[in-house]
Every structure is written in structure tokens, then in C-alpha cells.
Scaffold this motif. Sequence first.
Motif, PDB file in Angstrom:
ATOM      1  N   ASN A 122     -16.917 -33.094 -22.803  1.00  0.00           N
ATOM      2  CA  ASN A 122     -16.350 -31.815 -22.393  1.00  0.00           C
ATOM      3  C   ASN A 122     -17.518 -30.885 -22.071  1.00  0.00           C
ATOM      4  OD1 ASN A 122     -13.197 -31.871 -23.378  1.00  0.00           O
ATOM      5  ND2 ASN A 122     -14.509 -33.048 -24.744  1.00  0.00           N
ATOM      6  N   LEU A 123     -17.762 -30.661 -20.793  1.00  0.00           N
ATOM      7  CA  LEU A 123     -18.926 -29.884 -20.357  1.00  0.00           C
ATOM      8  C   LEU A 123     -18.504 -28.448 -20.069  1.00  0.00           C
ATOM      9  CD1 LEU A 123     -21.936 -29.943 -19.698  1.00  0.00           C
ATOM     10  CD2 LEU A 123     -21.341 -30.572 -17.344  1.00  0.00           C
ATOM     11  N   PHE A 124     -19.050 -27.515 -20.857  1.00  0.00           N
ATOM     12  CA  PHE A 124     -18.724 -26.102 -20.698  1.00  0.00           C
ATOM     13  C   PHE A 124     -19.954 -25.332 -20.214  1.00  0.00           C
ATOM     14  CE2 PHE A 124     -15.480 -27.526 -23.648  1.00  0.00           C
ATOM     15  CZ  PHE A 124     -14.341 -26.899 -23.166  1.00  0.00           C
ATOM     16  N   ALA A 125     -19.697 -24.291 -19.429  1.00  0.00           N
ATOM     17  CA  ALA A 125     -20.764 -23.439 -18.906  1.00  0.00           C
ATOM     18  C   ALA A 125     -20.281 -22.004 -18.891  1.00  0.00           C
ATOM     19  CB  ALA A 125     -21.167 -23.886 -17.494  1.00  0.00           C
ATOM     20  N   TYR A 126     -21.239 -21.073 -18.934  1.00  0.00           N
ATOM     21  CA  TYR A 126     -20.884 -19.659 -18.851  1.00  0.00           C
ATOM     22  C   TYR A 126     -21.864 -18.941 -17.937  1.00  0.00           C
ATOM     23  CZ  TYR A 126     -24.728 -18.640 -22.128  1.00  0.00           C
ATOM     24  OH  TYR A 126     -25.961 -18.522 -22.712  1.00  0.00           O
ATOM     25  N   THR A 127     -21.409 -17.836 -17.373  1.00  0.00           N
ATOM     26  CA  THR A 127     -22.245 -16.991 -16.529  1.00  0.00           C
ATOM     27  C   THR A 127     -21.731 -15.562 -16.627  1.00  0.00           C
ATOM     28  OG1 THR A 127     -23.181 -16.713 -14.307  1.00  0.00           O
ATOM     29  CG2 THR A 127     -20.864 -17.347 -14.446  1.00  0.00           C
ATOM     30  N   ALA A 128     -22.424 -14.639 -15.979  1.00  0.00           N
ATOM     31  CA  ALA A 128     -22.018 -13.236 -15.990  1.00  0.00           C
ATOM     32  C   ALA A 128     -22.536 -12.570 -14.733  1.00  0.00           C
ATOM     33  CB  ALA A 128     -22.552 -12.533 -17.233  1.00  0.00           C
ATOM     34  N   GLY A 129     -21.800 -11.532 -14.289  1.00  0.00           N
ATOM     35  CA  GLY A 129     -22.248 -10.798 -13.111  1.00  0.00           C
ATOM     36  C   GLY A 129     -23.549 -10.070 -13.367  1.00  0.00           C
ATOM     37  N   VAL A 130     -23.708  -9.559 -14.604  1.00  0.00           N
ATOM     38  CA  VAL A 130     -24.920  -8.846 -15.017  1.00  0.00           C
ATOM     39  C   VAL A 130     -25.253  -9.259 -16.451  1.00  0.00           C
ATOM     40  CG1 VAL A 130     -25.954  -6.582 -15.513  1.00  0.00           C
ATOM     41  CG2 VAL A 130     -24.465  -6.857 -13.529  1.00  0.00           C
ATOM     42  N   GLY A 131     -26.531  -9.559 -16.707  1.00  0.00           N
ATOM     43  CA  GLY A 131     -27.001  -9.761 -18.076  1.00  0.00           C
ATOM     44  C   GLY A 131     -26.667 -11.085 -18.711  1.00  0.00           C
ATOM     45  N   VAL A 132     -26.660 -12.170 -17.932  1.00  0.00           N
ATOM     46  CA  VAL A 132     -26.333 -13.474 -18.528  1.00  0.00           C
ATOM     47  C   VAL A 132     -27.332 -13.866 -19.616  1.00  0.00           C
ATOM     48  CG1 VAL A 132     -27.625 -14.808 -16.805  1.00  0.00           C
ATOM     49  CG2 VAL A 132     -25.677 -15.857 -17.998  1.00  0.00           C
ATOM     50  N   THR A 133     -28.578 -13.398 -19.500  1.00  0.00           N
ATOM     51  CA  THR A 133     -29.587 -13.719 -20.522  1.00  0.00           C
ATOM     52  C   THR A 133     -29.378 -12.913 -21.803  1.00  0.00           C
ATOM     53  OG1 THR A 133     -31.099 -12.095 -19.539  1.00  0.00           O
ATOM     54  CG2 THR A 133     -31.306 -14.385 -18.814  1.00  0.00           C
ATOM     55  N   ASN A 134     -28.464 -11.958 -21.772  1.00  0.00           N
ATOM     56  CA  ASN A 134     -28.168 -11.156 -22.966  1.00  0.00           C
ATOM     57  C   ASN A 134     -27.013 -11.727 -23.770  1.00  0.00           C
ATOM     58  OD1 ASN A 134     -30.173  -9.261 -22.393  1.00  0.00           O
ATOM     59  ND2 ASN A 134     -28.798  -8.001 -21.158  1.00  0.00           N
ATOM     60  N   MET A 135     -26.606 -12.959 -23.449  1.00  0.00           N
ATOM     61  CA  MET A 135     -25.493 -13.603 -24.152  1.00  0.00           C
ATOM     62  C   MET A 135     -25.999 -14.769 -24.988  1.00  0.00           C
ATOM     63  SD  MET A 135     -22.787 -13.729 -20.970  1.00  0.00           S
ATOM     64  CE  MET A 135     -21.572 -14.680 -21.897  1.00  0.00           C
ATOM     65  N   GLN A 136     -25.511 -14.862 -26.220  1.00  0.00           N
ATOM     66  CA  GLN A 136     -25.744 -16.018 -27.076  1.00  0.00           C
ATOM     67  C   GLN A 136     -24.390 -16.648 -27.363  1.00  0.00           C
ATOM     68  OE1 GLN A 136     -27.889 -14.467 -30.458  1.00  0.00           O
ATOM     69  NE2 GLN A 136     -29.761 -14.145 -29.291  1.00  0.00           N
ATOM     70  N   PHE A 137     -24.257 -17.928 -27.033  1.00  0.00           N
ATOM     71  CA  PHE A 137     -22.949 -18.581 -26.960  1.00  0.00           C
ATOM     72  C   PHE A 137     -22.880 -19.715 -27.979  1.00  0.00           C
ATOM     73  CE2 PHE A 137     -19.422 -20.763 -24.867  1.00  0.00           C
ATOM     74  CZ  PHE A 137     -18.694 -19.710 -24.337  1.00  0.00           C
ATOM     75  N   LYS A 138     -21.735 -19.794 -28.685  1.00  0.00           N
ATOM     76  CA  LYS A 138     -21.533 -20.854 -29.675  1.00  0.00           C
ATOM     77  C   LYS A 138     -20.076 -21.290 -29.665  1.00  0.00           C
ATOM     78  CE  LYS A 138     -21.282 -19.838 -34.092  1.00  0.00           C
ATOM     79  NZ  LYS A 138     -21.639 -19.416 -35.470  1.00  0.00           N
ATOM     80  N   VAL A 139     -19.840 -22.590 -29.852  1.00  0.00           N
ATOM     81  CA  VAL A 139     -18.485 -23.155 -29.897  1.00  0.00           C
ATOM     82  C   VAL A 139     -18.346 -23.970 -31.174  1.00  0.00           C
ATOM     83  CG1 VAL A 139     -16.874 -24.769 -28.824  1.00  0.00           C
ATOM     84  CG2 VAL A 139     -18.238 -23.240 -27.389  1.00  0.00           C
ATOM     85  N   THR A 140     -17.223 -23.811 -31.872  1.00  0.00           N
ATOM     86  CA  THR A 140     -16.934 -24.636 -33.042  1.00  0.00           C
ATOM     87  C   THR A 140     -15.572 -25.295 -32.867  1.00  0.00           C
ATOM     88  OG1 THR A 140     -15.891 -22.845 -34.298  1.00  0.00           O
ATOM     89  CG2 THR A 140     -18.263 -23.126 -34.553  1.00  0.00           C
ATOM     90  N   ASN A 141     -15.426 -26.471 -33.435  1.00  0.00           N
ATOM     91  CA  ASN A 141     -14.139 -27.182 -33.363  1.00  0.00           C
ATOM     92  C   ASN A 141     -14.020 -28.184 -34.489  1.00  0.00           C
ATOM     93  OD1 ASN A 141     -16.115 -28.864 -31.477  1.00  0.00           O
ATOM     94  ND2 ASN A 141     -14.490 -30.272 -32.111  1.00  0.00           N
ATOM     95  N   GLN A 142     -12.791 -28.464 -34.861  1.00  0.00           N
ATOM     96  CA  GLN A 142     -12.503 -29.549 -35.783  1.00  0.00           C
ATOM     97  C   GLN A 142     -12.144 -30.798 -34.977  1.00  0.00           C
ATOM     98  OE1 GLN A 142      -9.592 -27.189 -38.286  1.00  0.00           O
ATOM     99  NE2 GLN A 142     -10.603 -28.311 -39.922  1.00  0.00           N
ATOM    100  N   THR A 143     -11.904 -31.895 -35.695  1.00  0.00           N
ATOM    101  CA  THR A 143     -11.474 -33.140 -35.072  1.00  0.00           C
ATOM    102  C   THR A 143     -10.070 -33.475 -35.562  1.00  0.00           C
ATOM    103  OG1 THR A 143     -13.758 -33.949 -34.994  1.00  0.00           O
ATOM    104  CG2 THR A 143     -12.021 -35.581 -34.706  1.00  0.00           C
ATOM    105  N   VAL A 144      -9.184 -33.842 -34.632  1.00  0.00           N
ATOM    106  CA  VAL A 144      -7.795 -34.164 -34.971  1.00  0.00           C
ATOM    107  C   VAL A 144      -7.639 -35.671 -35.126  1.00  0.00           C
ATOM    108  CG1 VAL A 144      -5.411 -34.126 -34.156  1.00  0.00           C
ATOM    109  CG2 VAL A 144      -6.861 -32.138 -33.821  1.00  0.00           C
ATOM    110  N   TYR A 145      -6.958 -36.068 -36.189  1.00  0.00           N
ATOM    111  CA  TYR A 145      -6.639 -37.481 -36.419  1.00  0.00           C
ATOM    112  C   TYR A 145      -5.123 -37.644 -36.478  1.00  0.00           C
ATOM    113  CZ  TYR A 145     -11.479 -37.370 -38.090  1.00  0.00           C
ATOM    114  OH  TYR A 145     -12.833 -37.166 -38.209  1.00  0.00           O
ATOM    115  N   GLU A 146      -4.634 -38.724 -35.897  1.00  0.00           N
ATOM    116  CA  GLU A 146      -3.197 -38.998 -35.966  1.00  0.00           C
ATOM    117  C   GLU A 146      -2.798 -39.601 -37.305  1.00  0.00           C
ATOM    118  OE1 GLU A 146      -1.870 -41.283 -32.661  1.00  0.00           O
ATOM    119  OE2 GLU A 146      -2.118 -39.634 -31.235  1.00  0.00           O
ATOM    120  N   GLY A 147      -3.766 -40.141 -38.024  1.00  0.00           N
ATOM    121  CA  GLY A 147      -3.505 -40.712 -39.342  1.00  0.00           C
ATOM    122  C   GLY A 147      -4.817 -40.913 -40.063  1.00  0.00           C
ATOM    123  N   VAL A 148      -4.736 -41.284 -41.323  1.00  0.00           N
ATOM    124  CA  VAL A 148      -5.962 -41.460 -42.102  1.00  0.00           C
ATOM    125  C   VAL A 148      -6.546 -42.849 -41.855  1.00  0.00           C
ATOM    126  CG1 VAL A 148      -5.164 -39.861 -43.844  1.00  0.00           C
ATOM    127  CG2 VAL A 148      -4.715 -42.293 -44.145  1.00  0.00           C
TER     128      VAL A 148
END
Length: 301
Positions: free
Chosen positions: A275-301
Amino acid sequence: MIKSITVTNHLGESMVLELRFPEKSGFLVSDISGLGPGKAIINTTEVLTKDGSTYNSAKANSRNIVFSLMFLPYPTIESTRQKSYKYFPIKKQVHLLVETDNRLSVITGYVESNEPNIFSKEESTQISIICPDPHFYSQQIKETIFSGIISEFEFPFSNESLTEDLIEFGTIVNKTNENIYYDGDSEIGMMLYIHFVGLVEDIEIYNTLTREQMLINTTVLASIIGSPIAAGDNIIISTIKGNKYIYFLRDGEFTNILNCLDRNSNWFQITKGDNLFAYTAGVGVTNMQFKVTNQTVYEGV
């Protein structure tokens, strides 16, 4: 192989059911049903002009986990039976942490019934737990930070000053794209955290593989919070189904900024694989610090 199940009641009190050492808890686990993939509801439409039917949609049913437990005399059968009332109170929420040989998974449910067989020679009980959300989730949360460190320190080296910092060990570089590899059984939402170190305008976030996008109108944002984005501000976005939101955080105060989201924006879901994510901004893209968190889903144990 299942090693243990940790039960946490609505008061935060926990009990560990170790399958190999039942004398520690006083409960011998004879059977647990409902730990595998559940049953789905498949909706179809009959078509008169062809055999069979046409697929419309599908959804997973809520999960029903049923424990079959035998009471052991540690210290007494009666105290063990009453202990089950404490950790499996009917109508109340319980959390289950299942430990197997290769994963830890959690699920939340509500106790439907606790039916002890009090007059049996070998006392036991059957406990039914209904889980409205049928999925198991990883206990650990994966964190993806859109930044990197470039190594700068090399041998041989020299330090021409004892008062100035001339030796550079590494350089932190913010990256505007990052791949999130997901190995779960079903798609899942995520949490996006954007920290600002300066002025930023017109934020755009993309899933470059699916062409989905999320656009934040900073002009509308400034009208809501009373000023443009400044250093120290944060935006927190949740794309988790059933708990979607977008908040602006400034000086400890949260503001709902859902109206800043473009009407054509997508609520990202992470699917199995890359899953490839990217971000940009009209002004000040270097002033952004970006982080993503997620869990993992299981259908069973």
C-alpha cells in the motif's frame, strides 16, 4: 497451537487461562468454539434469464465464542465457580487476548450467558460471548514514519574543533511517500498523524496504487480555527470503519474539521500486500511530518 487466553472484564481485572496449566486459574478448558473464520451472509438476486443468481454484496456475521470450562478445586470448586461470575459477568464487556505459537490477537465481546452445571458430579460451565465485531486484531500497532536517516559518519574522521559541533553522524530526511506492507486477512482502516513545523496550505494525501485521495482545504480550516496552520499544530485522521473522524489539535484542544475534507475524498483502507501512500501540499510540504499507524485483522486465531 493455542497457549493461553487472557480474559479482562469491564473493570480491567484480568485472568489468564493457561491450557497446559489449568491449576493456575482453577479452570480446565475442555473446548472453545467460534475461534475460526466466521460465517458470511452472501446477498444475491435471482435472474430469470439465466441459471443461478447474481452476486450483490456480502458481510460477516457477529461472532459467538463459547467456552466450555470445568471447575477445579483450587482452592475449592465453589470459589472457582464464583470466580467465573467475576470474570464473565453477563451483559458486560470482556476483552479476550489469545496467544498462539505465532501471534497475539485480541477481540472484544459481551457475555450472553454463564450457565454452570452446579449439581453435576464434575461441575462445569458453558459461557457464551457475542462479539459484534467478528474480527480478531493484532495486539501490536504497526507504525510507519515518513522519514529516514542518511548516515554521514565515516572512517577515518577528523574533528578540527573542540568547541563547535563539526561531526555529523546522520541527517534526518522527510520522505513524501512510503510503502505499508500489510499481511492481514481483511482490509482495515488506519490512523494518520500530521505534525506541522510551519505554515502549510492545501494538503493532499494519495494512495498511489488505487488512485484514491484525501484533500484538506486549509482555507476552510483557517476559517474554523481562526488562523492558518502554524508550528506545533496537528491533524489526526481515523479511517477505521465505524470510527471515522478528522480532528485538528492546537494547544491541547481538539476541533472537528470534517468540513475541511473535500467531498470527493476517500477514506483509505489498507489491503493485503503493498500500500503506497504519498502526500504533498500547495505550500510548505517540508513543514509536514507524517505518520501512519494500523493494526492487523485476522479472520481467526
